[in-house]
Write a protein that holds these residues in place. Sequence first.
Motif, PDB file in Angstrom:
ATOM      1  N   PRO A  13       0.799  -1.232   0.000  1.00 53.83           N
ATOM      2  CA  PRO A  13       0.000   0.000   0.000  1.00 53.83           C
ATOM      3  C   PRO A  13       0.828   1.276   0.000  1.00 53.83           C
ATOM      4  O   PRO A  13       0.378   2.307  -0.512  1.00 53.83           O
ATOM      5  N   ASP A  14       2.044   1.224   0.550  1.00 55.70           N
ATOM      6  CA  ASP A  14       2.864   2.432   0.614  1.00 55.70           C
ATOM      7  C   ASP A  14       3.948   2.453  -0.461  1.00 55.70           C
ATOM      8  O   ASP A  14       4.869   3.266  -0.406  1.00 55.70           O
ATOM      9  N   GLY A  15       3.849   1.576  -1.439  1.00 52.67           N
ATOM     10  CA  GLY A  15       4.815   1.596  -2.527  1.00 52.67           C
ATOM     11  C   GLY A  15       5.386   0.224  -2.805  1.00 52.67           C
ATOM     12  O   GLY A  15       4.977  -0.791  -2.223  1.00 52.67           O
ATOM     13  N   GLU A  16       6.360   0.196  -3.681  1.00 51.32           N
ATOM     14  CA  GLU A  16       6.955  -1.057  -4.124  1.00 51.32           C
ATOM     15  C   GLU A  16       8.361  -1.195  -3.547  1.00 51.32           C
ATOM     16  O   GLU A  16       9.165  -0.267  -3.617  1.00 51.32           O
ATOM     17  N   ARG A  17       8.660  -2.364  -2.963  1.00 50.44           N
ATOM     18  CA  ARG A  17      10.000  -2.596  -2.428  1.00 50.44           C
ATOM     19  C   ARG A  17      10.251  -4.084  -2.269  1.00 50.44           C
ATOM     20  O   ARG A  17       9.326  -4.905  -2.379  1.00 50.44           O
ATOM     21  N   ALA A  18      11.491  -4.443  -2.001  1.00 47.44           N
ATOM     22  CA  ALA A  18      11.819  -5.818  -1.661  1.00 47.44           C
ATOM     23  C   ALA A  18      11.232  -6.135  -0.285  1.00 47.44           C
ATOM     24  O   ALA A  18      11.336  -5.328   0.649  1.00 47.44           O
ATOM     25  N   ALA A  19      10.616  -7.291  -0.152  1.00 46.70           N
ATOM     26  CA  ALA A  19       9.969  -7.627   1.116  1.00 46.70           C
ATOM     27  C   ALA A  19       9.660  -9.117   1.159  1.00 46.70           C
ATOM     28  O   ALA A  19       9.715  -9.819   0.139  1.00 46.70           O
ATOM     29  N   ALA A  20       9.342  -9.563   2.355  1.00 47.77           N
ATOM     30  CA  ALA A  20       8.846 -10.919   2.568  1.00 47.77           C
ATOM     31  C   ALA A  20       7.474 -10.834   3.215  1.00 47.77           C
ATOM     32  O   ALA A  20       7.281 -10.070   4.179  1.00 47.77           O
ATOM     33  N   VAL A  21       6.531 -11.579   2.679  1.00 48.48           N
ATOM     34  CA  VAL A  21       5.162 -11.569   3.182  1.00 48.48           C
ATOM     35  C   VAL A  21       4.931 -12.869   3.946  1.00 48.48           C
ATOM     36  O   VAL A  21       5.010 -13.965   3.381  1.00 48.48           O
ATOM     37  N   HIS A  22       4.653 -12.737   5.238  1.00 46.02           N
ATOM     38  CA  HIS A  22       4.450 -13.884   6.116  1.00 46.02           C
ATOM     39  C   HIS A  22       2.955 -14.078   6.335  1.00 46.02           C
ATOM     40  O   HIS A  22       2.244 -13.117   6.663  1.00 46.02           O
ATOM     41  N   THR A  23       2.472 -15.289   6.171  1.00 41.33           N
ATOM     42  CA  THR A  23       1.047 -15.556   6.357  1.00 41.33           C
ATOM     43  C   THR A  23       0.850 -16.670   7.379  1.00 41.33           C
ATOM     44  O   THR A  23       1.681 -17.573   7.514  1.00 41.33           O
ATOM     45  N   GLU A  24      -0.251 -16.584   8.072  1.00 39.32           N
ATOM     46  CA  GLU A  24      -0.673 -17.614   9.024  1.00 39.32           C
ATOM     47  C   GLU A  24      -2.168 -17.818   8.871  1.00 39.32           C
ATOM     48  O   GLU A  24      -2.924 -16.851   8.897  1.00 39.32           O
ATOM     49  N   ASP A  25      -2.566 -19.067   8.698  1.00 41.33           N
ATOM     50  CA  ASP A  25      -3.990 -19.409   8.609  1.00 41.33           C
ATOM     51  C   ASP A  25      -4.723 -18.552   7.583  1.00 41.33           C
ATOM     52  O   ASP A  25      -5.856 -18.107   7.795  1.00 41.33           O
ATOM     53  N   GLY A  26      -4.052 -18.301   6.449  1.00 42.52           N
ATOM     54  CA  GLY A  26      -4.700 -17.627   5.343  1.00 42.52           C
ATOM     55  C   GLY A  26      -4.724 -16.122   5.406  1.00 42.52           C
ATOM     56  O   GLY A  26      -5.328 -15.479   4.541  1.00 42.52           O
ATOM     57  N   VAL A  27      -4.052 -15.542   6.405  1.00 42.38           N
ATOM     58  CA  VAL A  27      -4.058 -14.095   6.602  1.00 42.38           C
ATOM     59  C   VAL A  27      -2.618 -13.597   6.631  1.00 42.38           C
ATOM     60  O   VAL A  27      -1.716 -14.299   7.097  1.00 42.38           O
ATOM     61  N   VAL A  28      -2.377 -12.388   6.136  1.00 45.70           N
ATOM     62  CA  VAL A  28      -1.054 -11.791   6.216  1.00 45.70           C
ATOM     63  C   VAL A  28      -0.757 -11.455   7.671  1.00 45.70           C
ATOM     64  O   VAL A  28      -1.471 -10.674   8.304  1.00 45.70           O
ATOM     65  N   ALA A  29       0.311 -12.078   8.194  1.00 45.11           N
ATOM     66  CA  ALA A  29       0.669 -11.877   9.595  1.00 45.11           C
ATOM     67  C   ALA A  29       1.745 -10.818   9.771  1.00 45.11           C
ATOM     68  O   ALA A  29       1.804 -10.159  10.821  1.00 45.11           O
ATOM     69  N   ALA A  30       2.609 -10.665   8.753  1.00 46.04           N
ATOM     70  CA  ALA A  30       3.682  -9.679   8.854  1.00 46.04           C
ATOM     71  C   ALA A  30       4.245  -9.431   7.464  1.00 46.04           C
ATOM     72  O   ALA A  30       4.161 -10.287   6.578  1.00 46.04           O
TER      73      ALA A  30
END
Length: 442
Positions: A13-30
């Motif tokens: 939402p705040d732009g484009e960057r390198a990142a890792a998306v962590h999910t738990e039980d179908g939801v973005v956790a971090a």
Amino acid sequence: MSLVVRARRVVLPDGERAAAVHTEDGVVAAVSGFDDVPAGAVTLADDEVLLPGLVDSHVHVNEPGRTEWEGFATATRAAAAGGITTIVDMPLNSVPATTTLEALRAKREVAAGQVAVDVAFWGGAVPGNVEQLRPMHEAGVVGVKCFLLDSGVPEFPPLDDAGLRAALAELASFDGLLVAHAEDEEVIGAAPEPGGASYAAFLASRPPAAEETAIGRLVSATRDTGARSHVVHLADGGALPLLRAARAGGVRVTVETCPHYLTFAAEDVPDGDTAFKCCPPIRESAHREALWAALEAGDGGQPVIDMVVSDHSPCTPELKRLDVGDFGLAWGGIAGLQVALPAVWTGARARGIGLAEVARWMSAAPARLAGLPGKGAIAVGKDADLVAFAPEERFTVGRLEHRNPVTPYAGRELTGVVRRTWLRGQEADGSPLGRLLDRGGR
């Protein structure tokens, strides 16, 4: 279940960057740094971008009743293949149309257990069903659709001005949303009759004034009732000043356009190629460029058009009348659900527009319109709906998952390939992983 996906380019939402998306039980956790990942994380290829799952708030699934045109299984498989993780089904052209609580229940019953992505539902506003609008709203529809002229199917008649205002007044009492097919019956009635293979003749039969007159009626009624309304599939650049003024004046009206209006131009439509027929029609290139400009900015830097959605409206090949190429006889509707993202990206890329804007138009804005707060972005607490997209890879449109893939995109070269799609952290492979959603995402 947990899933971690990382990429050198993640659209957030705040732009484009390198990142890792962590999910738990179908939801973005971090959302963490690129290197902050456990063993087993999925790493996208260097040529891939991680996008939020798209939300298409304008899809005609047609089941039950006209499932030979399209159905929930085929439409949602096509959506998943195109990076679309949520669709909102229109109340026509199914039989029965979704204009009563009973019809909504029938549609949900037939959809259950066969959807490959999440599905929410529009209700319908037709003459005589004002008393059904609140019950459908309370049962979870995201809003109601109306036509301001003949819809093309007898079970979904249009609203006249009195009916439009009655529906808007009722919806205003509980802050419901009306979405409208805005073309004017009288303007079209005074235009030449369509017929034959000439695309120019078909275009003349549905002039820009039809959109402008109907939008003027909708804006006036929305202003007078204090309701919320939305203009579907805007094709006419000439209506933009009216819409800009209405929004600046506080009228609660939003606007969408569609990939086919941003991709094609009337000058390039071959005579007799009825795969291009839709209503309102694909107009000249000047309209196309005006629509692109209205997506980017308006007065004060605010866009006039909020979103891009497919208006996927297929039918059987026989109804397209490709055998005779007669635009007067052919069903009007574009099949384009699966290629919506690459079609829009191809045009955006050519104009120097980035993927963050495309994600806003095709994910965040339609999720907001439909009242689905769990959708529309890669952010903590949102559903883990993710897309691995290769924005520089080219392909030629061939096999599609639609039940009847008669489409003007056939054989067209587009840029941008969806390589993987995840729905709530699970690989969306066409199997029935989807859920039926109420407004609010429940």
